[in-house]
Design a protein around this motif. Structure first.
Motif, PDB file in Angstrom:
ATOM      1  N   GLY A   3      39.303  24.778 -18.014  1.00 14.49           N
ATOM      2  CA  GLY A   3      39.029  25.406 -19.301  1.00 14.49           C
ATOM      3  C   GLY A   3      37.640  25.050 -19.797  1.00 14.49           C
ATOM      4  N   ILE A   4      37.317  23.768 -19.722  1.00  8.29           N
ATOM      5  CA  ILE A   4      35.999  23.336 -20.212  1.00  8.29           C
ATOM      6  C   ILE A   4      34.893  23.893 -19.324  1.00  8.29           C
ATOM      7  N   LEU A   5      35.135  23.952 -18.009  1.00  7.88           N
ATOM      8  CA  LEU A   5      34.111  24.512 -17.109  1.00  7.88           C
ATOM      9  C   LEU A   5      33.848  25.980 -17.452  1.00  7.88           C
ATOM     10  N   ALA A   6      34.918  26.726 -17.752  1.00  2.00           N
ATOM     11  CA  ALA A   6      34.759  28.144 -18.095  1.00  2.00           C
ATOM     12  C   ALA A   6      33.988  28.285 -19.411  1.00  2.00           C
ATOM     13  N   GLU A   7      34.277  27.400 -20.357  1.00  2.00           N
ATOM     14  CA  GLU A   7      33.581  27.444 -21.655  1.00  2.00           C
ATOM     15  C   GLU A   7      32.084  27.155 -21.464  1.00  2.00           C
ATOM     16  N   ILE A   8      31.800  26.152 -20.647  1.00  2.00           N
ATOM     17  CA  ILE A   8      30.389  25.798 -20.398  1.00  2.00           C
ATOM     18  C   ILE A   8      29.687  26.937 -19.657  1.00  2.00           C
ATOM     19  N   GLY A  10      30.248  30.064 -19.892  1.00  2.00           N
ATOM     20  CA  GLY A  10      29.925  31.084 -20.887  1.00  2.00           C
ATOM     21  C   GLY A  10      28.680  30.698 -21.685  1.00  2.00           C
ATOM     22  N   TYR A  11      28.602  29.439 -22.062  1.00  2.00           N
ATOM     23  CA  TYR A  11      27.466  28.949 -22.862  1.00  2.00           C
ATOM     24  C   TYR A  11      26.165  29.077 -22.086  1.00  2.00           C
ATOM     25  N   LYS A  15      22.837  31.235 -22.889  1.00  2.00           N
ATOM     26  CA  LYS A  15      21.621  30.546 -23.352  1.00  2.00           C
ATOM     27  C   LYS A  15      20.505  30.485 -22.313  1.00  2.00           C
ATOM     28  N   LEU A  16      20.861  30.478 -21.034  1.00  2.00           N
ATOM     29  CA  LEU A  16      19.838  30.280 -20.006  1.00  2.00           C
ATOM     30  C   LEU A  16      19.514  31.605 -19.319  1.00  2.00           C
ATOM     31  N   TYR A  21      20.926  30.010 -14.769  1.00  2.00           N
ATOM     32  CA  TYR A  21      22.397  30.067 -14.790  1.00  2.00           C
ATOM     33  C   TYR A  21      22.933  29.907 -13.372  1.00  2.00           C
ATOM     34  N   ARG A  22      22.363  30.682 -12.462  1.00  2.00           N
ATOM     35  CA  ARG A  22      22.786  30.616 -11.059  1.00  2.00           C
ATOM     36  C   ARG A  22      22.529  29.221 -10.493  1.00  2.00           C
TER      37      ARG A  22
END
Ligand code: DGI
Ligand code: FE
Ligand code: FE
Length: 199
Positions: A3-8, A10-11, A15-16, A21-22
């Motif tokens: 869950g936290i990995l998916a949230e990060i 998205g962030y 933002k990047l 991102y890749r």
């Protein structure tokens, strides 16, 4: 943890830029693999890896202001080259925005650009994964990829050599943490080599 990995994810997607991102996802994958290889917790490594550049969207002025507000002791090279602060900012975002409390994960994010003396296994994994993730291209990366799975310390010295050469070619100041990290690990590696010769 997913869950936290998916949230990060998205962030950092928001933002990047696309390449950063890749790169962050690449560093997450390689951190996980290196952790499995070297006996670190792969989920801690994945979390530190995906977060390592999450402070990269901060402007220089914003990074300085945010760190000033918490009494951060800037060194001269960081004042000259505020880009070097994105690891510290990343650790701050990880703590404040994503509620990461594991000091080992925060440390790996904070020191991923310059290294530091006394690096933990997780610090070393993220530092090296940043260097060798699949998006890094060029002949220089092949030996690093091979050594990363054999001997983290030897790989760390190779990465520090490469960074210092790159920074010197650009005529820029070298962060003292990189020099101190290289010296410390280099002497450990050399001593181990001498020990093996004596056996
Ligand atoms: O954020 P990344 O691009 O994935 O990689 P990074 O965090 O390792 O490095 C970011 C930038 O910082 C890169 O362009 C090289 C630069 N850098 C690393 N060490 C030093 C440095 N720049 C200076 N001036 N001095 C250093 O010691
Ligand atoms: Fe970085
Ligand atoms: Fe990076």
């Amino acid at each position: 943890m997913n869950g936290i990995l998916a949230e990060i994810q998205g962030y950092i997607h928001e933002k990047l830029d696309r390449e950063r991102y890749r790169h962050s996802l690449g560093v997450m994958d390689v951190s996980r693999k290196l952790a499995i290889c070297h006996g670190e917790d792969p989920e801690r490594a994945a979390l530190a890896g995906i977060l390592h550049d999450c402070g990269k969207h901060c402007s220089d002025a914003d990074a300085i202001a945010r760190l000033q507000a918490v009494g951060y002791a800037f060194n001269l090279v960081e004042r000259f080259e505020p880009e070097l602060l994105h690891g510290q900012i990343g650790a701050m975002i990880a703590r404040e925005h994503f509620h990461v409390t594991d000091p080992g994960i925060l440390s790996a994010i904070a020191c991923h650009t310059t290294g530091k003396t006394g690096m933990s296994l997780l610090d070393k994994i993220v530092y090296i994964a940043d260097y060798i993730e699949p998006g890094r291209e060029g002949d220089w990366v092949y030996p690093l990829r091979r050594v990363a799975y054999q001997d983290l310390d030897r790989c760390l010295v190779m990465c520090a050599d490469s960074t210092m050469t790159f920074v010197m070619r650009k005529g820029k100041p070298i962060h003292p943490d990189t020099v101190h990290m290289r010296n410390e690990i280099l002497m450990t590696v050399t001593r181990q080599g001498q020990g093996q010769e004596a056996e």
